[in-house]
Each structure stands twice: as C-alpha cells, then as structure tokens.
Write a protein that holds these residues in place. Structure first.
Motif, PDB file in Angstrom:
ATOM      1  N   GLY A  95       0.815  -1.213   0.000  1.00 39.06           N
ATOM      2  CA  GLY A  95       0.000   0.000   0.000  1.00 39.06           C
ATOM      3  C   GLY A  95       0.846   1.260   0.000  1.00 39.06           C
ATOM      4  O   GLY A  95       0.400   2.326  -0.457  1.00 39.06           O
ATOM      5  N   GLN A  96       2.058   1.213   0.488  1.00 36.49           N
ATOM      6  CA  GLN A  96       2.929   2.392   0.510  1.00 36.49           C
ATOM      7  C   GLN A  96       3.506   2.693  -0.872  1.00 36.49           C
ATOM      8  O   GLN A  96       3.923   3.812  -1.135  1.00 36.49           O
ATOM      9  CB  GLN A  96       4.087   2.164   1.496  1.00 36.49           C
ATOM     10  N   ASN A  97       3.541   1.693  -1.752  1.00 32.06           N
ATOM     11  CA  ASN A  97       4.129   1.910  -3.079  1.00 32.06           C
ATOM     12  C   ASN A  97       3.154   2.546  -4.058  1.00 32.06           C
ATOM     13  O   ASN A  97       3.529   2.870  -5.152  1.00 32.06           O
ATOM     14  CB  ASN A  97       4.616   0.570  -3.653  1.00 32.06           C
ATOM     15  N   GLN A  98       1.922   2.749  -3.692  1.00 32.69           N
ATOM     16  CA  GLN A  98       0.942   3.327  -4.631  1.00 32.69           C
ATOM     17  C   GLN A  98       0.956   4.830  -4.595  1.00 32.69           C
ATOM     18  O   GLN A  98       1.150   5.514  -3.719  1.00 32.69           O
ATOM     19  CB  GLN A  98      -0.453   2.810  -4.322  1.00 32.69           C
TER      20      GLN A  98
END
Length: 67
Positions: A64-67
């Motif tokens: 979720g942090q890479n979006q």
C-alpha cells in the motif's frame, strides 16, 4: 436369591453415587482432558498461523505504501 432380591449393603459404596476425585493441579486437570501431543500441536499451529497472518499483513502494508 437373585440380585434384585438381596438386601442392599449399607457399607458398600457405589461408583454411581460417589463422584470421581478431581485432579488437584491445573496442569493435571488440563492434561486429563486433552492429550499432550494435541496441546503441543495446537500451540505450534497457533504460533505459525499468527506468524503467517503477520507476514500477509506486512505485505499489504508495504504494498500500500508503493501506490
């Protein structure tokens, strides 16, 4: 004389009327209900299951942090 006609012996104890003695310690009471191998597997499966759930949760958090 049959058993039904024999007088009851007042000194004899019946296992149906006297309860079985309870184990005194918590461990003895717990082990009398569940086999030890089952307890070990249950603890191992719970630990591995929680470890796997943490890994999946970590994947979702990092993904979720890479979006």
């Amino acid at each position: 004389m049959s058993q039904a006609q024999q007088p009851a012996d007042p000194t004899a104890t019946s296992s149906a009327t006297t309860p079985a003695p309870e184990p005194r310690t918590i461990r003895a009471r717990f082990e009398s209900k569940l086999p030890r191998g089952l307890i070990i597997r249950l603890i191992a499966y719970l630990f591995v299951g929680h470890l796997f759930a943490f890994f999946v949760y970590l994947l979702f958090v990092l993904g979720g942090q890479n979006q």
